[in-house]
Design an enzyme around this catalytic site. Structure first.
Site, short mmCIF file in Angstrom:
data_model
loop_
_atom_site.label_atom_id
_atom_site.label_comp_id
_atom_site.label_asym_id
_atom_site.label_seq_id
_atom_site.Cartn_x
_atom_site.Cartn_y
_atom_site.Cartn_z
N ARG A 179 45.05 54.65 31.09
CA ARG A 179 44.02 55.70 30.98
C ARG A 179 44.55 56.91 30.23
O ARG A 179 45.67 57.35 30.48
CB ARG A 179 43.57 56.14 32.37
CG ARG A 179 43.00 55.00 33.20
CD ARG A 179 41.98 55.54 34.20
NE ARG A 179 41.48 54.45 35.04
CZ ARG A 179 41.92 54.21 36.26
NH1 ARG A 179 42.83 54.99 36.80
NH2 ARG A 179 41.41 53.20 36.95
N ARG A 281 58.31 46.85 45.77
CA ARG A 281 57.68 48.10 46.20
C ARG A 281 57.97 48.38 47.66
O ARG A 281 58.41 47.47 48.39
CB ARG A 281 56.17 48.06 45.95
CG ARG A 281 55.47 46.92 46.65
CD ARG A 281 53.98 46.91 46.32
NE ARG A 281 53.29 45.81 46.99
CZ ARG A 281 51.99 45.60 46.93
NH1 ARG A 281 51.21 46.39 46.22
NH2 ARG A 281 51.45 44.59 47.57
P1 FAD Z 1 43.40 33.55 54.09
O1 FAD Z 1 43.30 34.98 54.44
O2 FAD Z 1 44.67 33.06 53.50
O3 FAD Z 1 43.04 32.70 55.39
C1 FAD Z 1 43.28 31.32 55.50
C2 FAD Z 1 43.61 31.01 56.94
O4 FAD Z 1 43.63 29.59 57.10
C3 FAD Z 1 44.97 31.52 57.39
O5 FAD Z 1 44.84 32.39 58.50
C4 FAD Z 1 45.74 30.25 57.76
O6 FAD Z 1 46.56 30.41 58.90
C5 FAD Z 1 44.62 29.26 58.05
N1 FAD Z 1 44.99 27.86 57.84
C6 FAD Z 1 45.45 27.29 56.71
N2 FAD Z 1 45.66 25.98 56.88
C7 FAD Z 1 45.34 25.70 58.18
C8 FAD Z 1 45.33 24.50 58.97
N3 FAD Z 1 45.68 23.31 58.47
N4 FAD Z 1 44.95 24.59 60.27
C9 FAD Z 1 44.56 25.77 60.80
N5 FAD Z 1 44.54 26.93 60.07
C10 FAD Z 1 44.91 26.89 58.78
N6 FAD Z 1 42.50 41.64 48.39
C11 FAD Z 1 41.89 42.83 48.17
O7 FAD Z 1 40.67 42.88 48.01
N7 FAD Z 1 42.61 44.00 48.16
C12 FAD Z 1 43.96 44.03 48.34
O8 FAD Z 1 44.57 45.10 48.32
C13 FAD Z 1 44.63 42.79 48.55
N8 FAD Z 1 45.96 42.76 48.74
C14 FAD Z 1 46.59 41.56 48.92
C15 FAD Z 1 47.96 41.56 49.10
C16 FAD Z 1 48.63 40.36 49.28
C17 FAD Z 1 50.12 40.36 49.47
C18 FAD Z 1 47.90 39.14 49.28
C19 FAD Z 1 48.60 37.82 49.46
C20 FAD Z 1 46.53 39.13 49.12
C21 FAD Z 1 45.85 40.34 48.94
N9 FAD Z 1 44.46 40.39 48.80
C22 FAD Z 1 43.85 41.59 48.57
C23 FAD Z 1 43.65 39.15 48.86
C24 FAD Z 1 43.17 38.80 50.28
O9 FAD Z 1 44.28 38.59 51.12
C25 FAD Z 1 42.29 37.55 50.19
O10 FAD Z 1 41.14 37.83 49.42
C26 FAD Z 1 41.81 37.01 51.54
O11 FAD Z 1 42.82 36.97 52.50
C27 FAD Z 1 41.27 35.60 51.35
O12 FAD Z 1 40.75 35.11 52.56
P2 FAD Z 1 40.73 33.55 52.88
O13 FAD Z 1 39.99 33.42 54.16
O14 FAD Z 1 40.25 32.79 51.71
O15 FAD Z 1 42.27 33.14 53.05
N1 UDP Z 2 52.75 45.31 37.43
C1 UDP Z 2 53.89 45.86 36.90
N2 UDP Z 2 54.32 47.07 37.37
C2 UDP Z 2 53.67 47.73 38.36
C3 UDP Z 2 52.51 47.17 38.89
C4 UDP Z 2 52.07 45.95 38.41
O1 UDP Z 2 54.52 45.27 36.04
O2 UDP Z 2 54.15 48.81 38.76
C5 UDP Z 2 52.29 44.00 36.90
C6 UDP Z 2 52.76 42.84 37.80
O3 UDP Z 2 53.09 41.75 36.96
C7 UDP Z 2 51.54 42.54 38.61
C8 UDP Z 2 50.41 42.82 37.61
O4 UDP Z 2 50.90 43.94 36.84
O5 UDP Z 2 51.50 41.21 39.07
C9 UDP Z 2 49.07 43.14 38.23
O6 UDP Z 2 49.21 44.29 39.04
P1 UDP Z 2 48.48 44.42 40.43
O7 UDP Z 2 48.74 45.75 40.99
O8 UDP Z 2 47.06 43.98 40.25
O9 UDP Z 2 49.33 43.38 41.27
P2 UDP Z 2 49.01 42.34 42.40
O10 UDP Z 2 47.74 42.75 43.08
O11 UDP Z 2 48.94 41.06 41.66
O12 UDP Z 2 50.20 42.47 43.28
#
Ligand code: FAD
Ligand code: UDP
Length: 385
Positions: A179, A281
């Protein structure tokens, strides 16, 4: 009299939203989850020692442009205003992310206005010889140039994905804006907020319906599918097939939790751009609920590595090799009756929470339409490829 008995594998957002919609339509719903809590990866838990609401599987910030989804989550939880303002430590200084006018002026020691900064980046920094960037590195070199790329993206991305940015698709960086003003809101979306009592409390309310039975610490295996009229499976797609073609690649995260007496870093998310710093982070969870006040603090240092069997699969890798394997699993899935693969793991895609809820609502509606007509139910309501 229920219309049928349906199983939701997974009590995350996918299983909860689909289950609730179909329970309201008159189906009997069983939801199972291997974990001891609902909410999936969005799980939040109040730390008994400090009182801080901890995002157990990493920070989750709700942001969307989808008004129906925003109304949906607000039906089950109060969302309080929250803007994601991320900071980055690199080269011995702290900067504002996403890269904005403040970052650019501070980094280059200048006092440029927006149009001056734009001209400076595009004429003096960006590599304009790259016409059609294909890789993450090319995209960064084309749009911000070498200096900003090396400070903010190269090291972080190498740590996050375990490979050089020249091996990653440009699409990963396209998620992040650059930005030429002082807007440091990480997201563009119209609706942004944080759940007042946490995501788990919200999911518990979604699941609170007389037609829904929830069984925790219950791992589903494929041979139980025949006990139900249909299964919505939000577990890993390759896991359903006992990994018979191989394992789809994921990155997992290790969270090194520590507590602090006071305010550890003064913000919720501090990224570390340099490769020499082994974590990507540090998140300080009390800052995700800025309306609360706590003396103590809970922080996570986040380390990323390749997921091994038994690790929690967090980020699908989706490179050429994984996509080829995915396409074989999709063929297997499409030849399987009685199950639909849903959500982040079931479709092997990076899905934000709002997209997960949108797809869950569309899936439930799609199921109802087909059930009324007696039409076959597809393995995927949203194609993974
Ligand atoms: P999940 O949340 O993965 O749920 C699946 C569930 O199925 C789990 O609880 C698991 O235990 C269960 N399961 C799997 N296999 C079995 C089995 N065989 N028997 C019984 N249970 C089972 N989204 C955002 O909008 N904003 C964010 O800031 C954001 N940050 C994130 C940060 C991280 C590190 C990660 C990994 C994801 C992030 N997300 C974020 C995405 C968000 O987590 C997902 O959109 C959401 O969790 C998806 O929901 P789901 O129900 O599809 O899957
Ligand atoms: N990224 C980076 N530096 C930062 C933040 C993000 O290089 O400080 C890169 C990194 O590869 C990351 C991607 O930009 O996977 C997308 O960023 P976002 O914050 O959406 O990450 P995510 O939600 O995938 O963790």
């Amino acid at each position: 009299m229920s219309k049928g008995h349906l199983l939701m594998v997974g009590a995350g957002l996918s299983g909860a939203v689909i289950g609730r919609h179909l329970a309201e339509a008159g189906y009997r719903i069983t939801v199972v989850d291997a974990r001891d809590h609902v909410g999936g990866n969005c799980h939040t838990l109040r730390d008994p020692e400090t009182g801080v609401l901890v995002h157990v599987y990493g920070p989750h910030i709700f942001h969307t442009d989808d008004e129906e989804v925003w109304d949906y989550v607000n039906r089950y939880e109060t969302f309080l205003p929250y803007k994601n303002r991320v900071k980055a430590t690199t080269g011995g200084a702290v900067y504002s992310l996403p890269v904005n006018l403040h970052t650019i002026n501070q980094f280059f020691g200048k006092t440029m206005r927006p149009d001056e900064a734009h001209a400076f980046i595009t004429e003096e920094q960006a590599d304009t010889t790259i016409e059609d960037p294909q890789t993450f590195e090319e995209q960064a070199m084309r749009f911000v140039g070498k200096d900003l790329y090396e400070a903010f993206f190269k090291g972080y991305t190498t740590k996050q994905w375990g490979c050089h940015p020249s091996e990653l698709p440009a699409s990963i960086l396209k998620r992040l804006p650059v930005r030429f003003n002082y807007d440091d809101n990480y997201f563009f979306h119209r609706f942004q907020g944080m759940p007042e009592t946490g995501y788990t409390a919200m999911v518990e309310r979604i699941l609170d319906h007389p037609g829904i039975e929830v069984k925790l610490e219950t791992t589903f295996t494929r041979d139980e599918a025949g006990d139900y009229d249909h299964v919505f499976y939000s577990g890993p797609l390759d896991g359903w097939f006992d990994y018979e073609i191989g394992r789809l690649g994921y990155r997992t995260l290790d969270f090194e939790r520590f507590t602090y007496d006071g305010d550890y870093q003064g913000c919720a998310v501090m990224n570390y751009g340099e490769e020499e710093v082994p974590f990507t982070r540090i998140t300080e969870h009390k800052h995700f609920s800025p309306w609360e006040s706590h003396e103590g603090s809970v922080c996570y240092r986040e380390f990323s590595r390749a997921a091994e069997p038994g690790d929690i699969p967090y980020y699908p890798i989706r490179q050429v090799k994984e996509k080829a394997m995915l396409s074989d699993y999709v063929k297997l899935a499409e030849g399987t009756q009685g199950v639909s693969f849903v959500g982040r793991l079931g479709t092997y895609r990076y899905l934000d929470m709002d997209v997960t809820i949108r797809e869950a609502l569309d899936t439930a509606r799609g199921y109802l339409e087909r059930a009324e007509k007696g039409a076959p139910v597809p393995a995927f309501f949203t194609a993974p490829l």
